[in-house]
Enzyme design. Sequence first.
Site, PDB file in Angstrom:
ATOM      1  N   TYR A 243       0.761  -1.832 -12.217  1.00  0.00           N
ATOM      2  CA  TYR A 243      -0.618  -1.842 -12.718  1.00  0.00           C
ATOM      3  C   TYR A 243      -0.710  -1.221 -14.108  1.00  0.00           C
ATOM      4  O   TYR A 243      -1.703  -0.593 -14.458  1.00  0.00           O
ATOM      5  CB  TYR A 243      -1.559  -1.151 -11.708  1.00  0.00           C
ATOM      6  CG  TYR A 243      -1.406  -1.728 -10.313  1.00  0.00           C
ATOM      7  CD1 TYR A 243      -1.884  -3.011 -10.036  1.00  0.00           C
ATOM      8  CD2 TYR A 243      -0.730  -1.044  -9.309  1.00  0.00           C
ATOM      9  CE1 TYR A 243      -1.710  -3.579  -8.774  1.00  0.00           C
ATOM     10  CE2 TYR A 243      -0.550  -1.609  -8.049  1.00  0.00           C
ATOM     11  CZ  TYR A 243      -1.040  -2.869  -7.790  1.00  0.00           C
ATOM     12  OH  TYR A 243      -0.857  -3.421  -6.552  1.00  0.00           O
TER      13      TYR A 243
ATOM     14  N   CYS B 182     -11.455   3.352 -29.663  1.00  0.00           N
ATOM     15  CA  CYS B 182     -12.756   3.985 -29.900  1.00  0.00           C
ATOM     16  C   CYS B 182     -13.571   4.103 -28.627  1.00  0.00           C
ATOM     17  O   CYS B 182     -14.579   3.410 -28.441  1.00  0.00           O
ATOM     18  CB  CYS B 182     -13.518   3.187 -30.954  1.00  0.00           C
ATOM     19  SG  CYS B 182     -12.540   3.012 -32.437  1.00  0.00           S
ATOM     20  N   GLU B 183     -13.123   4.932 -27.719  1.00  0.00           N
ATOM     21  CA  GLU B 183     -13.802   5.217 -26.452  1.00  0.00           C
ATOM     22  C   GLU B 183     -13.397   6.625 -26.059  1.00  0.00           C
ATOM     23  O   GLU B 183     -12.214   6.965 -26.146  1.00  0.00           O
ATOM     24  CB  GLU B 183     -13.304   4.296 -25.318  1.00  0.00           C
ATOM     25  CG  GLU B 183     -13.581   2.828 -25.468  1.00  0.00           C
ATOM     26  CD  GLU B 183     -15.017   2.433 -25.134  1.00  0.00           C
ATOM     27  OE1 GLU B 183     -15.741   3.245 -24.527  1.00  0.00           O
ATOM     28  OE2 GLU B 183     -15.387   1.312 -25.502  1.00  0.00           O
TER      29      GLU B 183
ATOM     30  N   GLU C  54       3.634  -6.868   1.855  1.00  0.00           N
ATOM     31  CA  GLU C  54       3.158  -7.232   0.506  1.00  0.00           C
ATOM     32  C   GLU C  54       3.223  -6.025  -0.434  1.00  0.00           C
ATOM     33  O   GLU C  54       2.219  -5.646  -1.035  1.00  0.00           O
ATOM     34  CB  GLU C  54       1.703  -7.725   0.579  1.00  0.00           C
ATOM     35  CG  GLU C  54       1.451  -8.880   1.527  1.00  0.00           C
ATOM     36  CD  GLU C  54      -0.050  -9.159   1.748  1.00  0.00           C
ATOM     37  OE1 GLU C  54      -0.897  -8.379   1.256  1.00  0.00           O
ATOM     38  OE2 GLU C  54      -0.360 -10.155   2.416  1.00  0.00           O
TER      39      GLU C  54
ATOM     40  N   TYR D  16      -9.247   5.063 -13.000  1.00  0.00           N
ATOM     41  CA  TYR D  16      -9.236   5.816 -11.732  1.00  0.00           C
ATOM     42  C   TYR D  16      -9.008   7.307 -11.944  1.00  0.00           C
ATOM     43  O   TYR D  16      -8.702   8.013 -10.983  1.00  0.00           O
ATOM     44  CB  TYR D  16      -8.088   5.374 -10.820  1.00  0.00           C
ATOM     45  CG  TYR D  16      -7.800   3.921 -10.665  1.00  0.00           C
ATOM     46  CD1 TYR D  16      -8.695   3.081 -10.000  1.00  0.00           C
ATOM     47  CD2 TYR D  16      -6.591   3.384 -11.107  1.00  0.00           C
ATOM     48  CE1 TYR D  16      -8.378   1.740  -9.802  1.00  0.00           C
ATOM     49  CE2 TYR D  16      -6.277   2.050 -10.911  1.00  0.00           C
ATOM     50  CZ  TYR D  16      -7.184   1.231 -10.262  1.00  0.00           C
ATOM     51  OH  TYR D  16      -6.865  -0.075 -10.067  1.00  0.00           O
TER      52      TYR D  16
ATOM     53  N   GLY E 278       0.751  -1.247   0.000  1.00  0.00           N
ATOM     54  CA  GLY E 278       0.000   0.000   0.000  1.00  0.00           C
ATOM     55  C   GLY E 278       0.775   1.287   0.000  1.00  0.00           C
ATOM     56  O   GLY E 278       0.186   2.359  -0.202  1.00  0.00           O
TER      57      GLY E 278
HETATM   58  C1  LIG Z   1      -2.697  -5.356  -4.545  1.00  0.00           C
HETATM   59  C2  LIG Z   1      -2.348  -5.902  -3.230  1.00  0.00           C
HETATM   60  C3  LIG Z   1      -1.121  -5.586  -2.626  1.00  0.00           C
HETATM   61  C4  LIG Z   1      -0.141  -4.588  -3.220  1.00  0.00           C
HETATM   62  O1  LIG Z   1      -0.568  -3.274  -3.053  1.00  0.00           O
HETATM   63  P1  LIG Z   1       0.354  -2.043  -3.438  1.00  0.00           P
HETATM   64  O2  LIG Z   1      -0.477  -0.856  -3.168  1.00  0.00           O
HETATM   65  O3  LIG Z   1       0.694  -2.184  -4.883  1.00  0.00           O
HETATM   66  O4  LIG Z   1       1.569  -2.098  -2.577  1.00  0.00           O
HETATM   67  C5  LIG Z   1      -0.821  -6.210  -1.438  1.00  0.00           C
HETATM   68  N1  LIG Z   1      -1.672  -7.088  -0.841  1.00  0.00           N
HETATM   69  C6  LIG Z   1      -2.856  -7.402  -1.394  1.00  0.00           C
HETATM   70  C7  LIG Z   1      -3.734  -8.364  -0.702  1.00  0.00           C
HETATM   71  C8  LIG Z   1      -3.240  -6.825  -2.591  1.00  0.00           C
HETATM   72  O5  LIG Z   1      -4.427  -7.125  -3.116  1.00  0.00           O
END
Ligand SMILES: *Cc1c(COP(=O)(O)O)cnc(C)c1O
Length: 427
Positions: free
Chosen positions: A383, A355-356, A286, A329, A244
């Site tokens: 992403y 075409c959007e 993560e 987004y 995150g």
């Molecule tokens: C997408 C996701 C992440 C990674 O999030 P980032 O904002 O790219 O760091 C980590 N854990 C889970 C469960 C996710 O779905």
Amino acid sequence: MSHFSYQDGVLCAENTPLAQIAQQFGSPTYVYSKAALVENFSAYADACKQHGRNDETSLVCYSVKSNSNLAVLNLLGKLGSGFDIVSGGELLRVLAAGGSPRKVIFSGVGKSREEMQLALSHDILCFNVESIPELHRLNAVAAEMGKKAAVSLRVNPNVDAKTHPYISTGLKDNKFGIAYEDTLTTYRVAAALPNIDVVGIDCHIGSQLLDDAPLLEAVDKLIELIDTLDAEGIHLHHLDIGGGIGINYDNDQPVAVGDYLARLFAKIDAWRKQKHGGAPIKVLFEPGRSIVGNAGILLTEVQYIKHGETKNFAIVDAAMNDLMRPAMYEAWHGVLPVKQSTAAAATYDVVGPVCESGDWLARSRELAIEEGDLLAIMSAGAYGMTMSSNYNTRGRAAEVMVEGDKVHLIRKREAASDLFALESLLP
Ligand SMILES: *Cc1c(COP(=O)(O)O)cnc(C)c1O
């Protein structure tokens, strides 16, 4: 330090001019910097080491969905990374890239039986489970295979990540995680299942967080739960705080990873000292965007300059199918001309050929450009390619990784014939 910078008026990836890459590999092309990837991963790994963690007490599980190219996974795996996956396909990618299944954690709300079987057959580190029905299904699949599934429950700590609603995941009313109030009941269910081994707790409250305060608030809530569970005889071995951390897209000032981890480890160490005689608990991360986001750009060529009645358009050869974030987004990406120019600038919307009306990459940008010029769409490493599609029967972009003055092709451009190769006519 940015690994994309101007040298003698020409935008380079590390020491390679982007114009040279366009000439050799065409456009649109995703260009990644190896040095940037290493630097961004190391910010996590080094902070873990600095705070006394080793492989037993910390693990960075790179979020595969942010950029799943095999070369990226292979590079990170060699640096010691584990992997956070959200599908069986991502597990197969990690394995194909030489990653260790013992460092894989499996997130996501909708794991199928087949995906559970695949992951169990490779003895992954842990399943991040998000509901009671999922627990029962996993228990049944593991029983059929004569295995025990290691499980962490994804808790929804109900903290506001203060980010875009589409990428906020830690509030009450979204589909992710187990409601905070239901945590104890759910752990009791899990602990009673014979083929489930309860090992951890996790959360992931959202993406593109610029401030670490919501993350630290979430950790406080997880700590409380771990102690409550302990008192019930359910002892957890790891705490996974998710990903995150945000990146700089547009004068954003995300917290430095090292500072965030320093505050996080200080909190965890104080708690372990006070309540657990200093016994360590393994900490998992993560991260996705903060590792790859600013390690990649999307290189594109201006096809036409079009002067509309109220607006100027730069029509480029990249489109929403290549980079979906603006359409999805309203995300902001920097746009830099590959060749710096002193010519008079005008204001353009940078749009693709799809075409959007939603097919735009950037709006109202001052650019001094003409037909045939190259542009770099910045901060496109996360992403970007993974969310791309073949809409309008557009082959996906090539991907290259730059290492100093060397360029490695890490994914060939898709040909039109690749796109319909799996289709067939009626008999
Ligand atoms: C997408 C996701 C992440 C990674 O999030 P980032 O904002 O790219 O760091 C980590 N854990 C889970 C469960 C996710 O779905």
